[in-house]
Every structure is written in structure tokens, then in C-alpha cells.
Design a protein around this motif. Structure first.
Motif, short mmCIF file in Angstrom:
data_model
loop_
_atom_site.label_atom_id
_atom_site.label_comp_id
_atom_site.label_asym_id
_atom_site.label_seq_id
_atom_site.Cartn_x
_atom_site.Cartn_y
_atom_site.Cartn_z
N VAL A 40 -8.83 2.73 0.15
CA VAL A 40 -10.21 2.89 0.63
C VAL A 40 -10.27 2.53 2.11
N SER A 41 -11.09 3.26 2.84
CA SER A 41 -11.38 2.90 4.23
C SER A 41 -12.79 2.33 4.30
N VAL A 79 -5.53 -11.87 4.60
CA VAL A 79 -4.07 -11.80 4.81
C VAL A 79 -3.35 -12.26 3.54
N ASP A 80 -3.80 -13.40 3.00
CA ASP A 80 -3.13 -13.97 1.83
C ASP A 80 -3.32 -13.09 0.60
N LEU A 81 -4.53 -12.55 0.44
CA LEU A 81 -4.82 -11.72 -0.73
C LEU A 81 -4.02 -10.42 -0.69
N ALA A 82 -3.93 -9.81 0.49
CA ALA A 82 -3.17 -8.55 0.61
C ALA A 82 -1.71 -8.80 0.25
N LYS A 83 -1.21 -9.97 0.68
CA LYS A 83 0.19 -10.31 0.38
C LYS A 83 0.37 -10.53 -1.12
N LEU A 104 -6.70 -2.01 -4.61
CA LEU A 104 -6.68 -0.88 -3.69
C LEU A 104 -5.97 -1.24 -2.39
N HIS A 105 -5.35 -0.26 -1.77
CA HIS A 105 -4.90 -0.40 -0.39
C HIS A 105 -6.14 -0.28 0.50
N LEU A 126 -1.19 -2.49 1.10
CA LEU A 126 -1.34 -2.24 2.53
C LEU A 126 -2.72 -2.71 2.95
N PHE A 127 -2.77 -3.41 4.10
CA PHE A 127 -4.06 -3.73 4.70
C PHE A 127 -3.92 -3.43 6.19
N ALA A 128 -4.55 -2.34 6.60
CA ALA A 128 -4.48 -1.93 8.01
C ALA A 128 -5.84 -2.14 8.66
#
Ligand SMILES: NC(=O)c1ccc[n+]([C@@H]2O[C@H](COP(=O)([O-])OP(=O)(O)OC[C@H]3O[C@@H](n4cnc5c(N)ncnc54)[C@H](O)[C@@H]3O)[C@@H](O)[C@H]2O)c1
Length: 389
Positions: free
Chosen positions: A88-89, A128-132, A109-110, A137-139
Motif C-alpha cells: 500500500v502507498s 522501523v522496528d515493526l517493519a523489521k 502489507l509492504h 518493505l517500508f519505503a
């Protein structure tokens, strides 16, 4: 030169939150994500006004039942489908970035999120921690960082063409808000409201972009900074429509950044100049296909995108047509979406070797931007004092 060959089996099923009809940046996301056919828009909660969002979504070719009233309904509805979205964006105003990003990660979701990432570094660190933890992907959409000539500059700096870096000068200073345009423009109005914009206006809206370019090009790390900010249109206080920042970097380099929306007569004036002991590089986003290279004692050179003398790999990773044909904003964004797709694919295949060599603006970059904003506010609001970063 690169092309749109897909190295994975199917396009990524993709959704959007925000970016509704008339929004400033919604089309840029859709056009760039669609460019190489790596992403397919399948669902959305596109607008604060649910009915308008549904109607707009149907005009974009989204099936009616996948045009949702809000992000909670979007994430729940898509999680219940076998063919639900994978990424999702988020292109809402700043106040919703944290909550929507967190909810998206929690359902697996990415995420591609707009800048500035969050209001506080505590929130950004949490993402940051949750994406890891979720291995997603978290851009962060630092959209200018996809320009090929910035990649050329990065290569040249890494190759030591400038020698040791001494000074950087950064600016992003447009003139579109030289008068109280927010009285007529909803898109300008929220940017000057701390409840929606966050603790800053031009520093977060403009300065974070150029600050990120500096980090990406040079790898310099701020040791201390000093910031002054003010509102020339007084009703914008406490947020700033103009700000100046001075930097002392670790290792001895120094620099300045000017962010402004009251630079009367200016279109964008986003410029970055990196000065080393032997030579300097300068890039301006209004002429993105060129990079100015000045060696002390020699005539200045203008390097052009798409030509054979560029550093190895620069064309291969991000030029879409030969030199002489101008590329621009949409190509820069498409280059980033291209990389996000490759990263999502590699993450899902657990191809760590590929991920390690793939550069893109990630959630860590988003966190650095928010930390930088916090330091600027701390400095400015205490009388422009020097603060440790
Ligand atoms: N990367 C860039 O170069 C760039 C450029 C412009 C804006 N931005 C960022 O993009 C974001 C959006 O900016 P904009 O100028 O497009 O704003 P905008 O006000 O023009 O549009 C915002 C859109 O989001 C929708 N929206 C608001 N809240 C929502 C919610 N809770 N759920 C669903 N939809 C919602 C609105 O209805 C509207 O369609 C901001 O964070 C801004 O900083 C980035």
C-alpha cells in the motif's frame, strides 16, 4: 539504459490510502507505480470523503467493492480476500502517516509512505522496528532521490573525485506561498496547521527532501546543528515559512540548508552543492539531467544524463532513454517504484544478498528525517542554539 522487463511472475497487487481526486501527489504515485507494470492498483481508500473516494476509484478502474470508506475497512476487506493487496502507498497529509503505516504493517502489507514519516522519532522508531519484525518493505517517498544524475554524483563522491568533503550547501526554496495562499487553497492550509502538518512546515515539507539527498550522496553524519525559523506571514506561526540551518558534521565538514516557501519569484530552487578539497558537484532539480562538475583550476564541466562517460552502472540502473531526451520528475519516481518492486520480490524470496546491494529510501531514512526535524525545532525554539544531533 534499463527497461521494464519483469523478473518476477506477476505484478504486485497494490492499494492506496489518500491521493484522491485533486490531491497534489496522488497521480504521481499512480503514474510512477504503473510505469513498469510492476504494481497494479487493485484497491483504495482514496479520500477523506468516502463517497468521493469511491466515485474517483471507480474512474481509476478499481472494482466498486474494493473502493473502501477508510483505511481500516481497506485493510480488513483486503485481508479477507485470497487476492488481497500485498502493498500500500500512503499519500494522506502528515498527521495520518503513523497510524496508517502501523495498521498496514500489522496486517502484513509492504508500505510506501509519504514524508515526513511521522510527527515524532519515537513513532518513526516504532515503524522501523515493526517493519523489521514483520519482514516487510517500508519505503519513504523521497521522490527526488531517483534522479540518475544524483546517482552519478553519489558514485563520483564515493570514487573520491572531490577528495575529502569540506562543505555542503543545500536549499529548497520556492516562492508559491509568498502571500497567504492558504486562505484559498486547502492543500496549502493543512501544511500550516501543526495538528495536521506536525511540528514544522517548510523544514518537513521541503527541507527533509534535500537533507535526505545530502545523506544519500555524501554519507555525512550531523554532529551538531543550529536552526533559525520564522513566519513572514504571521498567521502561519508557530510553523515556519522560512528556515536556515547550519551544520557541523562528524569528521569536520560543515554546511547549510535553506528551506523556504516565500522565495518570491522562485519555482523550486532545490539545489545541492558538495564541495571537496579538489572539486565540487552541483545539481539543481529544475535541470535534473545535468550535473555540474568543477575541478579547481579547470573549466567547469556539465555532465549529461544518458551518456557513456557516466560512472559504470548509473545508466543501467536508472536511465530510461538516451541522452538528449529530457527525463524528469516522473522518471525519478518510477525509478524508485521500480526498486520498491524489486525489493518486495526479493524480500518475499528471502534473497538477502540481492537486498543488501539494492539501494532505496527506506524507513530508516524516514526516521533520520524525523530526528533531524526534531533537532531543528529544538534549536530554533530555544533561540537558535547549537544542539547535538
Ligand atoms: N514526495 C513528494 O515529493 C511530495 C510532494 C507533495 C506532497 N507530498 C506529501 O504527500 C502527502 C499528501 O500531500 P498532498 O499535497 O497530496 O495533499 P492533498 O491535501 O493535496 O491531498 C491529500 C489527499 O488525501 C486524502 N485524505 C486525507 N486524509 C485521508 C484519510 N484519513 N484517509 C484517506 N484519504 C485521506 C484527501 O481527501 C486528499 O485526496 C503529504 O504527506 C505531503 O507531505 C510529498
Amino acid at each position: 539504459m534499463f527497461n521494464e522487463e519483469r523478473h518476477f511472475t506477476a505484478p504486485i497487487r497494490w492499494g492506496m490510502v489518500g491521493g484522491g481526486r485533486g490531491s497534489e501527489i496522488g497521480y504521481a504515485h499512480r503514474a510512477s507505480a504503473a510505469r513498469d507494470r510492476f504494481f497494479q492498483l487493485k484497491a483504495g481508500a482514496l479520500d477523506l470523503d468516502a463517497a468521493r473516494g469511491r466515485e474517483f476509484g471507480s474512474h481509476l478502474g478499481i472494482e466498486p467493492e474494493r473502493c473502501y470508506a477508510d483505511y481500516q475497512a481497506l485493510f480488513a476487506g483486503e485481508a479477507a480476500r485470497a487476492d488481497g493487496i500485498q502493498a500500500v502507498s500512503i499519500a494522506t497529509p502528515n498527521d495520518m502517516h503513523y497510524a496508517i503505516s502501523k495498521a498496514a504493517l500489522e496486517v502484513g502489507l509492504h508500505v510506501i509512505c509519504e514524508k515526513p514519516l511521522t510527527f515524532t522519532s519515537t513513532e518513526a522508531q516504532e515503524l522501523v522496528d515493526l517493519a523489521k519484525a514483520k519482514r516487510k518493505l517500508f519505503a519513504v517517498m523521497y521522490g527526488y532521490s531517483g534522479y540518475p544524475m544524483l546517482h552519478q554524483a553519489r558514485e563520483m563522491i564515493h570514487q573520491g573525485k572531490l577528495g575529502e568533503i569540506r562543505i555542503v550547501t543545500l536549499q529548497f526554496a520556492h516562492g508559491f506561498h509568498s502571500t497567504a495562499i492558504e486562505e484559498q487553497s486547502a492543500g496549502a492550509k493543512w501544511r500550516m496547521n501543526p495538528a495536521i502538518s506536525g511540528p514544522t512546515y517548510v523544514l518537513g515539507d521541503l527541507g527533509t527532501h534535500t537533507y535526505y539527498l545530502m545523506e544519500m550522496l555524501t554519507g555525512l553524519e550531523v554532529d551538531e546543528l543550529c536552526c533559525m525559523r520564522q513566519s513572514f506571514i504571521s498567521s502561519r506561526a508557530p510553523l515556519e515559512d522560512n528556515a536556515h540551518v547550519m551544520f557541523k558534521f562528524k569528521g569536520g565538514a560543515v554546511g547549510t540548508l535553506w528551506a523556504s516557501s516565500v522565495n518570491a519569484g522562485s519555482m523550486h530552487q532545490q539545489k545541492i552543492r558538495v564541495i571537496g578539497e579538489k572539486a565540487s558537484l552541483e545539481w539543481w532539480d529544475e535541470y535534473p539531467n545535468q550535473l555540474r562538475y568543477e575541478i579547481q583550476g579547470q573549466p567547469a564541466q556539465i555532465l549529461e544524463r544518458g551518456l557513456g562517460y557516466l560512472a559504470q552502472g548509473v545508466d543501467g540502473i536508472c536511465s530510461r532513454i538516451g541522452g538528449g531526451h529530457p527525463e524528469g520528475f516522473f522518471e525519478s519516481w518510477a525509478n524508485l517504484y521500480h526498486r520498491f518492486a524489486l525489493a518486495i520480490d526479493a524480500l518475499e524470496r528471502e534473497d538477502h544478498a540481492f537486498l543488501e546491494q539494492l539501494w532505496y529510501p527506506d524507513v530508516q531514512a524516514g526516521l533520520c528525517g524525523v530526528k533531524w526535524l526534531e533537532a531543528c525545532v529544538k534549536s530554533a525554539d530555544n533561540g537558535a542554539i547549537w544542539v547535538k544531533f
